[in-house]
Design a protein around this motif. Structure first.
Motif, PDB file in Angstrom:
ATOM      1  N   HIS A 184       1.133  -0.997  -0.112  1.00  0.00           N
ATOM      2  CA  HIS A 184      -0.075  -0.011   0.031  1.00  0.00           C
ATOM      3  C   HIS A 184       0.830   1.290   0.125  1.00  0.00           C
ATOM      4  CE1 HIS A 184      -3.573  -2.833   2.013  1.00  0.00           C
ATOM      5  NE2 HIS A 184      -3.819  -2.242   0.491  1.00  0.00           N
ATOM      6  N   HIS A 230       2.644  -3.108   6.856  1.00  0.00           N
ATOM      7  CA  HIS A 230       1.701  -2.084   6.799  1.00  0.00           C
ATOM      8  C   HIS A 230       1.502  -0.974   7.848  1.00  0.00           C
ATOM      9  CE1 HIS A 230      -0.475  -4.106   3.182  1.00  0.00           C
ATOM     10  NE2 HIS A 230       0.293  -5.029   3.731  1.00  0.00           N
ATOM     11  N   SER A 231       0.753  -0.338   7.792  1.00  0.00           N
ATOM     12  CA  SER A 231       0.575   0.594   8.957  1.00  0.00           C
ATOM     13  C   SER A 231      -0.981   1.075   8.742  1.00  0.00           C
ATOM     14  CB  SER A 231       1.419   1.855   8.945  1.00  0.00           C
ATOM     15  OG  SER A 231       1.201   2.717   7.725  1.00  0.00           O
ATOM     16  N   GLU A 279       1.021   3.999   2.782  1.00  0.00           N
ATOM     17  CA  GLU A 279       1.530   3.335   4.112  1.00  0.00           C
ATOM     18  C   GLU A 279       3.208   3.158   3.811  1.00  0.00           C
ATOM     19  OE1 GLU A 279      -0.525  -0.346   4.797  1.00  0.00           O
ATOM     20  OE2 GLU A 279      -2.432   0.886   4.448  1.00  0.00           O
ATOM     21  N   ARG A 321      -3.040   4.461  -1.777  1.00  0.00           N
ATOM     22  CA  ARG A 321      -3.004   3.053  -1.403  1.00  0.00           C
ATOM     23  C   ARG A 321      -2.887   2.124  -2.596  1.00  0.00           C
ATOM     24  NH1 ARG A 321      -5.432   0.296   2.972  1.00  0.00           N
ATOM     25  NH2 ARG A 321      -6.484  -1.638   2.242  1.00  0.00           N
TER      26      ARG A 321
HETATM   27 ZN    ZN Z   1      -1.888  -1.779   4.348  1.00  0.00          ZN
END
Ligand code: ZN
Length: 344
Positions: free
Chosen positions: A62, A184-185, A65, A114
Protein backbone atom coordinates in the motif's frame (compact mmCIF):
# COMPACT_ATOMS: atom_id res chain seq x y z
CA UNK A 1 10.43 18.99 -9.97
CA UNK A 2 8.86 15.59 -10.50
CA UNK A 3 10.78 12.80 -8.84
CA UNK A 4 11.44 9.85 -11.09
CA UNK A 5 12.67 7.46 -8.44
CA UNK A 6 12.30 6.83 -4.74
CA UNK A 7 14.87 7.23 -1.97
CA UNK A 8 13.92 3.70 -0.91
CA UNK A 9 14.84 2.35 -4.36
CA UNK A 10 18.07 4.37 -4.36
CA UNK A 11 18.99 2.81 -1.03
CA UNK A 12 18.33 -0.69 -2.36
CA UNK A 13 20.43 0.03 -5.44
CA UNK A 14 23.27 1.39 -3.31
CA UNK A 15 23.06 -1.76 -1.21
CA UNK A 16 23.21 -3.98 -4.30
CA UNK A 17 26.29 -2.07 -5.40
CA UNK A 18 28.06 -2.40 -2.07
CA UNK A 19 27.24 -6.01 -1.17
CA UNK A 20 28.75 -7.73 -4.17
CA UNK A 21 28.28 -11.49 -4.12
CA UNK A 22 27.11 -11.54 -0.47
CA UNK A 23 23.63 -10.61 -1.69
CA UNK A 24 21.60 -11.72 -4.72
CA UNK A 25 19.27 -9.25 -6.43
CA UNK A 26 16.57 -9.38 -9.02
CA UNK A 27 14.02 -7.02 -10.56
CA UNK A 28 10.72 -8.88 -10.22
CA UNK A 29 8.67 -6.49 -12.33
CA UNK A 30 8.44 -2.85 -13.30
CA UNK A 31 5.52 -0.79 -12.16
CA UNK A 32 4.62 1.55 -14.98
CA UNK A 33 2.43 4.54 -15.69
CA UNK A 34 3.05 6.37 -18.97
CA UNK A 35 6.69 7.42 -19.00
CA UNK A 36 7.20 6.58 -15.36
CA UNK A 37 8.69 3.18 -14.71
CA UNK A 38 9.98 1.96 -11.34
CA UNK A 39 11.57 -1.39 -10.49
CA UNK A 40 10.34 -3.83 -7.86
CA UNK A 41 13.47 -5.37 -6.35
CA UNK A 42 13.95 -8.59 -4.50
CA UNK A 43 17.23 -9.14 -2.68
CA UNK A 44 18.24 -12.30 -0.88
CA UNK A 45 20.97 -13.67 1.36
CA UNK A 46 22.13 -17.07 2.43
CA UNK A 47 21.83 -20.60 1.14
CA UNK A 48 20.29 -21.34 -2.25
CA UNK A 49 19.19 -24.81 -1.08
CA UNK A 50 15.50 -24.83 -2.09
CA UNK A 51 14.54 -26.81 1.02
CA UNK A 52 16.28 -24.55 3.53
CA UNK A 53 14.24 -22.52 6.02
CA UNK A 54 13.36 -19.08 4.66
CA UNK A 55 12.41 -15.70 6.06
CA UNK A 56 10.99 -12.95 3.81
CA UNK A 57 10.29 -9.30 4.64
CA UNK A 58 7.97 -7.33 2.35
CA UNK A 59 6.88 -3.68 2.30
CA UNK A 60 5.20 -0.97 0.25
CA UNK A 61 2.19 -2.96 -0.97
CA UNK A 62 0.00 0.00 0.00
CA UNK A 63 1.89 3.02 -1.29
CA UNK A 64 0.31 5.42 1.15
CA UNK A 65 1.67 3.37 4.05
CA UNK A 66 5.18 4.38 3.13
CA UNK A 67 6.54 3.59 6.57
CA UNK A 68 6.14 -0.12 5.69
CA UNK A 69 8.62 0.24 2.82
CA UNK A 70 10.93 2.37 4.96
CA UNK A 71 10.93 -0.14 7.81
CA UNK A 72 11.69 -2.93 5.32
CA UNK A 73 14.62 -1.02 3.80
CA UNK A 74 15.87 -0.17 7.28
CA UNK A 75 15.74 -3.84 8.34
CA UNK A 76 17.50 -4.78 5.10
CA UNK A 77 20.29 -2.27 5.75
CA UNK A 78 20.91 -3.40 9.32
CA UNK A 79 20.78 -7.04 8.32
CA UNK A 80 23.21 -6.49 5.43
CA UNK A 81 25.69 -4.83 7.81
CA UNK A 82 25.49 -7.85 10.11
CA UNK A 83 26.08 -10.12 7.14
CA UNK A 84 29.32 -8.21 6.52
CA UNK A 85 30.89 -8.54 9.95
CA UNK A 86 28.98 -10.99 12.16
CA UNK A 87 30.52 -14.45 11.72
CA UNK A 88 27.66 -15.97 13.67
CA UNK A 89 25.21 -14.52 11.15
CA UNK A 90 27.38 -15.72 8.27
CA UNK A 91 27.26 -19.24 9.72
CA UNK A 92 23.50 -19.02 10.20
CA UNK A 93 23.12 -18.08 6.54
CA UNK A 94 24.80 -21.31 5.51
CA UNK A 95 21.58 -23.00 6.69
CA UNK A 96 18.87 -20.44 6.00
CA UNK A 97 17.82 -17.83 3.46
CA UNK A 98 16.54 -14.30 4.09
CA UNK A 99 14.95 -12.15 1.39
CA UNK A 100 13.47 -8.66 1.15
CA UNK A 101 10.95 -7.11 -1.27
CA UNK A 102 10.72 -3.56 0.12
CA UNK A 103 8.79 -1.62 -2.55
CA UNK A 104 6.01 -3.73 -4.03
CA UNK A 105 4.03 -0.69 -5.18
CA UNK A 106 6.70 1.93 -5.94
CA UNK A 107 4.51 4.34 -7.92
CA UNK A 108 1.94 4.21 -5.12
CA UNK A 109 4.70 5.16 -2.67
CA UNK A 110 5.84 8.00 -4.94
CA UNK A 111 2.31 9.37 -5.34
CA UNK A 112 1.05 8.60 -1.84
CA UNK A 113 -1.74 6.35 -3.04
CA UNK A 114 -2.89 3.13 -1.45
CA UNK A 115 -3.55 1.55 -4.86
CA UNK A 116 -1.24 0.88 -7.80
CA UNK A 117 -1.21 3.30 -10.80
CA UNK A 118 -4.30 1.58 -12.25
CA UNK A 119 -6.31 2.23 -9.11
CA UNK A 120 -6.21 -1.38 -7.91
CA UNK A 121 -5.70 -2.19 -4.24
CA UNK A 122 -3.08 -4.94 -4.53
CA UNK A 123 -4.15 -6.47 -1.23
CA UNK A 124 -7.63 -7.06 -2.73
CA UNK A 125 -6.37 -8.21 -6.12
CA UNK A 126 -5.82 -11.96 -5.70
CA UNK A 127 -8.46 -14.27 -7.20
CA UNK A 128 -10.04 -15.17 -3.85
CA UNK A 129 -13.54 -14.43 -2.61
CA UNK A 130 -14.15 -13.87 1.09
CA UNK A 131 -16.93 -15.44 3.17
CA UNK A 132 -18.55 -12.30 4.54
CA UNK A 133 -16.38 -9.43 3.40
CA UNK A 134 -16.54 -6.05 5.05
CA UNK A 135 -18.64 -3.68 2.91
CA UNK A 136 -16.41 -1.53 0.64
CA UNK A 137 -13.16 -1.97 2.47
CA UNK A 138 -13.36 -5.73 2.05
CA UNK A 139 -12.89 -5.11 -1.69
CA UNK A 140 -15.30 -4.33 -4.57
CA UNK A 141 -15.41 -4.27 -8.37
CA UNK A 142 -17.38 -1.03 -8.91
CA UNK A 143 -14.72 1.49 -9.86
CA UNK A 144 -10.96 2.07 -9.76
CA UNK A 145 -11.76 5.59 -8.58
CA UNK A 146 -12.89 4.22 -5.23
CA UNK A 147 -10.53 2.79 -2.61
CA UNK A 148 -10.29 -0.98 -2.07
CA UNK A 149 -10.94 -1.71 -5.78
CA UNK A 150 -10.20 -5.37 -6.61
CA UNK A 151 -9.75 -5.04 -10.38
CA UNK A 152 -11.95 -6.67 -13.02
CA UNK A 153 -13.16 -10.20 -12.61
CA UNK A 154 -11.22 -12.93 -14.47
CA UNK A 155 -8.39 -10.58 -15.38
CA UNK A 156 -4.81 -11.51 -14.48
CA UNK A 157 -3.48 -10.01 -11.30
CA UNK A 158 -1.76 -6.62 -11.56
CA UNK A 159 1.95 -6.75 -12.49
CA UNK A 160 2.97 -5.62 -8.99
CA UNK A 161 0.95 -8.43 -7.42
CA UNK A 162 2.31 -10.94 -9.93
CA UNK A 163 5.86 -9.82 -9.18
CA UNK A 164 5.35 -10.24 -5.46
CA UNK A 165 3.70 -13.65 -5.82
CA UNK A 166 6.41 -14.95 -8.12
CA UNK A 167 9.21 -13.52 -5.97
CA UNK A 168 7.83 -15.12 -2.80
CA UNK A 169 7.04 -18.44 -4.47
CA UNK A 170 10.58 -18.74 -5.86
CA UNK A 171 11.95 -18.47 -2.34
CA UNK A 172 9.51 -20.55 -0.32
CA UNK A 173 8.18 -23.17 -2.74
CA UNK A 174 10.26 -26.12 -1.54
CA UNK A 175 11.32 -24.70 1.81
CA UNK A 176 10.66 -26.90 4.85
CA UNK A 177 9.82 -23.86 6.99
CA UNK A 178 9.03 -20.37 5.77
CA UNK A 179 7.94 -17.18 7.50
CA UNK A 180 7.05 -13.99 5.67
CA UNK A 181 6.32 -10.60 7.21
CA UNK A 182 4.46 -7.96 5.17
CA UNK A 183 4.77 -4.49 6.72
CA UNK A 184 1.72 -2.18 6.71
CA UNK A 185 0.39 0.66 8.84
CA UNK A 186 -3.15 1.59 9.70
CA UNK A 187 -5.46 2.72 12.39
CA UNK A 188 -5.02 1.33 15.87
CA UNK A 189 -3.01 2.16 18.95
CA UNK A 190 -0.92 -0.97 18.92
CA UNK A 191 1.39 -2.82 16.53
CA UNK A 192 -0.34 -5.99 15.44
CA UNK A 193 0.98 -9.23 13.99
CA UNK A 194 -1.71 -10.83 11.88
CA UNK A 195 -1.81 -14.42 10.68
CA UNK A 196 -4.25 -15.82 8.04
CA UNK A 197 -6.86 -15.92 6.95
CA UNK A 198 -8.13 -12.54 5.74
CA UNK A 199 -10.93 -14.19 3.74
CA UNK A 200 -12.68 -16.09 6.53
CA UNK A 201 -12.96 -16.19 10.29
CA UNK A 202 -12.37 -19.95 10.21
CA UNK A 203 -9.00 -20.95 11.68
CA UNK A 204 -6.28 -21.57 9.10
CA UNK A 205 -4.62 -25.01 8.96
CA UNK A 206 -1.41 -23.95 10.67
CA UNK A 207 -3.08 -22.41 13.71
CA UNK A 208 -0.93 -24.58 15.97
CA UNK A 209 2.27 -23.32 14.34
CA UNK A 210 1.06 -19.71 14.63
CA UNK A 211 0.40 -20.19 18.33
CA UNK A 212 3.75 -21.85 18.83
CA UNK A 213 5.44 -18.84 17.21
CA UNK A 214 3.49 -16.48 19.45
CA UNK A 215 4.58 -18.58 22.40
CA UNK A 216 8.22 -18.29 21.34
CA UNK A 217 7.87 -14.52 21.02
CA UNK A 218 6.12 -14.21 24.42
CA UNK A 219 8.67 -16.36 26.21
CA UNK A 220 11.72 -14.78 24.60
CA UNK A 221 10.54 -11.16 24.87
CA UNK A 222 7.80 -11.04 27.55
CA UNK A 223 7.67 -7.25 27.32
CA UNK A 224 7.16 -7.07 23.56
CA UNK A 225 4.46 -4.71 22.31
CA UNK A 226 2.85 -6.78 19.54
CA UNK A 227 -0.73 -7.93 19.57
CA UNK A 228 -0.69 -11.31 17.86
CA UNK A 229 -4.06 -12.28 16.36
CA UNK A 230 -5.93 -13.67 13.34
CA UNK A 231 -6.36 -11.05 10.60
CA UNK A 232 -10.04 -11.83 10.06
CA UNK A 233 -10.69 -10.94 13.71
CA UNK A 234 -10.72 -7.32 12.53
CA UNK A 235 -12.56 -7.74 9.22
CA UNK A 236 -12.61 -10.14 6.28
CA UNK A 237 -11.50 -9.13 2.79
CA UNK A 238 -11.51 -10.42 -0.77
CA UNK A 239 -8.31 -10.93 -2.69
CA UNK A 240 -5.66 -11.00 0.06
CA UNK A 241 -2.31 -11.84 -1.54
CA UNK A 242 -1.08 -13.79 1.51
CA UNK A 243 -4.21 -15.91 1.60
CA UNK A 244 -3.51 -16.60 -2.06
CA UNK A 245 0.17 -17.42 -1.51
CA UNK A 246 -0.71 -19.62 1.44
CA UNK A 247 -3.36 -21.56 -0.47
CA UNK A 248 -1.16 -21.96 -3.56
CA UNK A 249 1.73 -23.18 -1.42
CA UNK A 250 -0.19 -26.25 -0.22
CA UNK A 251 2.47 -26.75 2.42
CA UNK A 252 0.58 -29.12 4.69
CA UNK A 253 -0.17 -31.46 1.79
CA UNK A 254 3.56 -31.54 1.00
CA UNK A 255 4.87 -31.72 4.57
CA UNK A 256 6.10 -28.12 4.60
CA UNK A 257 5.36 -25.32 7.04
CA UNK A 258 4.56 -21.74 6.10
CA UNK A 259 3.54 -18.87 8.33
CA UNK A 260 2.61 -15.67 6.46
CA UNK A 261 2.45 -12.75 8.90
CA UNK A 262 1.43 -9.13 8.43
CA UNK A 263 2.76 -6.37 10.62
CA UNK A 264 0.10 -3.71 10.98
CA UNK A 265 1.82 -0.78 12.67
CA UNK A 266 -0.59 1.14 14.88
CA UNK A 267 -0.61 4.62 13.41
CA UNK A 268 -2.91 6.15 16.02
CA UNK A 269 0.13 6.32 18.27
CA UNK A 270 1.59 8.89 15.88
CA UNK A 271 -1.66 10.75 15.22
CA UNK A 272 -2.59 10.94 18.89
CA UNK A 273 0.61 12.79 19.65
CA UNK A 274 0.31 15.02 16.61
CA UNK A 275 -3.34 15.36 15.50
CA UNK A 276 -2.66 17.88 12.70
CA UNK A 277 -1.22 14.93 10.75
CA UNK A 278 -4.82 14.03 9.99
CA UNK A 279 -4.92 16.88 7.49
CA UNK A 280 -2.29 15.34 5.26
CA UNK A 281 -3.11 12.44 2.93
CA UNK A 282 -0.23 10.40 4.29
CA UNK A 283 -0.62 11.76 7.83
CA UNK A 284 -2.84 9.05 9.29
CA UNK A 285 -0.53 6.28 8.07
CA UNK A 286 2.99 7.51 8.77
CA UNK A 287 5.07 8.91 11.63
CA UNK A 288 5.89 12.34 10.19
CA UNK A 289 7.87 13.81 13.07
CA UNK A 290 11.62 13.14 12.87
CA UNK A 291 12.25 11.44 16.20
CA UNK A 292 9.08 9.35 15.95
CA UNK A 293 10.04 8.31 12.44
CA UNK A 294 13.52 7.29 13.66
CA UNK A 295 12.03 5.34 16.53
CA UNK A 296 9.65 3.49 14.21
CA UNK A 297 12.50 2.54 11.88
CA UNK A 298 14.38 0.79 14.69
CA UNK A 299 11.32 -0.51 16.53
CA UNK A 300 11.16 -3.87 14.76
CA UNK A 301 14.84 -4.91 14.87
CA UNK A 302 14.14 -7.30 17.73
CA UNK A 303 11.34 -8.96 15.80
CA UNK A 304 13.63 -9.47 12.80
CA UNK A 305 16.25 -11.01 15.03
CA UNK A 306 13.71 -13.34 16.62
CA UNK A 307 12.40 -14.47 13.24
CA UNK A 308 15.90 -15.21 11.94
CA UNK A 309 16.67 -17.27 15.03
CA UNK A 310 13.29 -18.97 14.80
CA UNK A 311 13.84 -20.23 11.25
CA UNK A 312 17.40 -21.23 12.15
CA UNK A 313 16.16 -23.25 15.16
CA UNK A 314 12.98 -25.00 14.01
CA UNK A 315 13.33 -27.83 16.55
CA UNK A 316 12.47 -25.40 19.35
CA UNK A 317 9.06 -24.30 18.08
CA UNK A 318 8.18 -25.67 14.63
CA UNK A 319 9.13 -29.36 14.70
CA UNK A 320 6.27 -30.32 17.00
CA UNK A 321 4.90 -33.73 17.90
CA UNK A 322 1.24 -34.36 17.11
CA UNK A 323 0.52 -33.99 20.81
CA UNK A 324 2.32 -30.64 21.11
CA UNK A 325 0.57 -29.39 18.01
CA UNK A 326 -2.81 -30.34 19.49
CA UNK A 327 -1.93 -28.48 22.67
CA UNK A 328 -1.09 -25.37 20.69
CA UNK A 329 -4.27 -25.64 18.64
CA UNK A 330 -6.33 -25.95 21.78
CA UNK A 331 -4.66 -22.92 23.37
CA UNK A 332 -5.10 -20.99 20.13
CA UNK A 333 -8.74 -21.94 20.03
CA UNK A 334 -9.30 -20.65 23.56
CA UNK A 335 -7.34 -17.49 22.92
CA UNK A 336 -8.67 -16.43 19.53
CA UNK A 337 -11.73 -18.45 18.64
CA UNK A 338 -13.64 -18.84 21.89
CA UNK A 339 -17.29 -19.18 20.95
CA UNK A 340 -16.49 -20.03 17.33
CA UNK A 341 -17.01 -23.63 16.19
CA UNK A 342 -13.71 -25.48 16.25
CA UNK A 343 -12.84 -27.01 12.88
CA UNK A 344 -9.94 -29.23 12.16
ZN1 ZN B 1 -1.89 -1.73 4.23
Amino acid sequence: MAMSTLPEIQQIEARIESMGSAMRSEILEYSQDGDLRLPIYKVSFGTTDPQAPVLGIVGGVHGLERIGAQVTVSLLNSFAELVRWDRQMQRTLQDVRVFFIPTVNPIGILRKTRSNPRGVDLMRNAPIDADKPARWLGGHRYSAKLPWYRGKENEPMEVEAQGLVRGVQQEIKDSQLAITLDCHSGFGLQDRLWFPYARTQDPFPELGLAHSFKNLLDQTYPHHFYKFEPQAGTYTTHGDLWDYLYLQHQGIERGKQYLPLCLEMGSWMWVKKHPSQLFRADGPFNPLIGHRHQRTLRRHNTLLELMIRAIANPSVWAALTAEQLDQHRLQAQNLWYAGVGFRR
